[in-house]
Design an enzyme around this catalytic site. Structure first.
Site, mmCIF file in Angstrom:
data_model
loop_
_atom_site.group_PDB
_atom_site.id
_atom_site.type_symbol
_atom_site.label_atom_id
_atom_site.label_comp_id
_atom_site.label_asym_id
_atom_site.label_seq_id
_atom_site.Cartn_x
_atom_site.Cartn_y
_atom_site.Cartn_z
ATOM 1 N N LYS A 116 -0.879 -9.974 4.716
ATOM 2 C CA LYS A 116 -0.006 -10.946 4.049
ATOM 3 C C LYS A 116 -0.780 -12.199 3.631
ATOM 4 O O LYS A 116 -0.438 -12.828 2.635
ATOM 5 C CB LYS A 116 1.185 -11.307 4.936
ATOM 6 C CG LYS A 116 2.187 -10.173 5.055
ATOM 7 C CD LYS A 116 3.543 -10.650 5.518
ATOM 8 C CE LYS A 116 4.526 -9.478 5.543
ATOM 9 N NZ LYS A 116 5.812 -9.816 6.157
ATOM 10 N N LYS A 198 4.008 5.168 0.801
ATOM 11 C CA LYS A 198 5.392 5.167 1.253
ATOM 12 C C LYS A 198 6.285 4.464 0.223
ATOM 13 O O LYS A 198 5.849 3.507 -0.411
ATOM 14 C CB LYS A 198 5.436 4.399 2.579
ATOM 15 C CG LYS A 198 6.501 4.841 3.525
ATOM 16 C CD LYS A 198 6.317 4.139 4.863
ATOM 17 C CE LYS A 198 7.603 3.449 5.250
ATOM 18 N NZ LYS A 198 7.551 2.807 6.547
ATOM 19 N N LYS A 201 10.550 -0.938 -0.318
ATOM 20 C CA LYS A 201 11.687 -1.662 -0.895
ATOM 21 C C LYS A 201 11.264 -2.934 -1.614
ATOM 22 O O LYS A 201 12.041 -3.503 -2.379
ATOM 23 C CB LYS A 201 12.753 -1.937 0.169
ATOM 24 C CG LYS A 201 12.490 -3.027 1.185
ATOM 25 C CD LYS A 201 13.498 -2.857 2.316
ATOM 26 C CE LYS A 201 13.842 -4.105 3.105
ATOM 27 N NZ LYS A 201 12.727 -4.859 3.657
#
Ligand code: TRP
Length: 333
Positions: A116, A198, A201
């Site tokens: 991040k 994967k 979202k």
């Protein structure tokens, strides 16, 4: 005190991006079933969300929308405790305490912090750094037995256990040591255009996922555009990650076995399969979307559920927090 003697399951959901069929198949659908055997707590982690910059109005409406989607998918407030992290003050209070029993060396090793930080180089804030401690507080406050997580959260659960064990060793048992719970391998739904990754979202490209709230024509188009592999066979195969992913989605939503699907499409082409899959997803999501629309017209009901959830969670969290305050030597107020 718990409501029952069922084992406690806690899961945190970050209000970012759009809930997808990957979240539904890999997580939500199972939790709806697990509500029977487990004393479930589902916490929307809005305080974790602000470790990256959020637009306040968008954050607020996304939080409400996520809660409505959880309810629409079958999370039942009569069986489970559904609440918002910022409504239960014990989360931040325990975070402070646990932070005093967490080493910077441990936090420095967290791969999510490193990832991040790379993604948001102008906002490497202290909240992002102590994110795992807040997550440990989420889990430890409720004497949680199991935590369903994806692979990316393995390290965070490990540090939670380490902190809890360290605290218990110093002061006597304050926390239950939680176990991770990994959903079945088959439940890993991949991106539509990049099936090596994967389904995410928060993917920047919305064509990589089907959102639970996508309109029917959008769903049909996204499935039509999903990458398939060379060849024509509709068959699970390691060298055909695209079509394998679509078969896995079909199987998970229809509850038909992979073999049954392969047999049904043995002499059919990709186009027919994709058309049927698109239509099937539309049909499966329709009742969820209808229920979502109904709930969103009745926001008072949603707020009522959240209020009850926060009350129940607070009651339980305060017991643990009080025990912790006593153990570290605070004068109780
Ligand atoms: N960090 C988790 C994620 O990114 C979300 C989360 C916060 C969580 N608190 C939790 C998950 C507690 C499980 C239990 O997915």
């Amino acid at each position: 005190m718990k409501k029952s003697n069922k084992p406690v399951l806690l899961s945190g959901i970050s209000p970012s991006g759009n809930l997808t069929i990957g979240n539904y198949i890999g997580a939500l659908k199972n939790w709806v079933k697990m509500q029977k055997e487990y004393d479930c707590l589902f916490v929307l982690v809005d305080m974790h969300a602000i470790t990256v910059r959020q637009e306040p109005q968008a954050l607020r409406s996304r939080c409400l929308s996520f809660i409505a989607q959880y309810l629409a998918c079958g999370i039942d407030p009569k069986k489970s405790t559904l609440f918002v992290q910022s409504h239960v003050k014990a989360h931040t209070e325990l975070t402070w305490i646990l932070g005093c029993y967490t080493y910077m060396g441990e936090l420095n090793r967290m791969t999510q912090f490193k990832d991040k930080s790379k993604k948001h180089p102008t906002n490497i804030n202290a909240g992002l750094y102590v994110y795992p401690v807040l997550m440990a507080a989420d889990i430890l406050l409720y004497q949680t037995d199991i935590v369903p997580i994806g692979d990316d959260q393995r390290q965070h659960l490990e540090i939670t256990r380490d902190i809890a064990i360290r605290f218990n060793n110093l002061y006597g048992k304050a926390f239950k040591i939680p176990e991770p719970y990994f959903p079945k391998i088959g439940a890993r739904i991949m991106s539509l255009l990049e099936p090596a990754h994967k389904m995410d979202k928060s993917d920047n490209n919305a064509d990589n996922y089907i959102a639970l709230l996508d309109e029917p024509p959008t769903i049909i188009n996204k499935i039509r555009a999903a990458v398939t592999d060379s060849g024509t066979e509709i068959k699970m195969s390691e060298v055909k990650p695209g079509i394998s992913n679509l078969i896995a989605i079909y199987s998970a939503l229809s509850e038909k076995s992979l073999q049954e699907i392969e047999e049904a499409y043995i002499d059919k082409n990709y186009m027919t399969f994709k058309k049927n899959l698109g239509e099937m997803i539309v049909e499966k999501l329709r009742p969820i979307q209808d229920e979502y629309q109904r709930l969103m017209k009745n926001k008072d009901y949603i707020y009522k559920i959240l209020k009850q959830g926060a009350q129940e969670a607070t009651r339980r969290a305060e017991e643990t927090l009080k025990r912790v305050y006593e153990k570290v030597g605070f004068i109780l107020p």
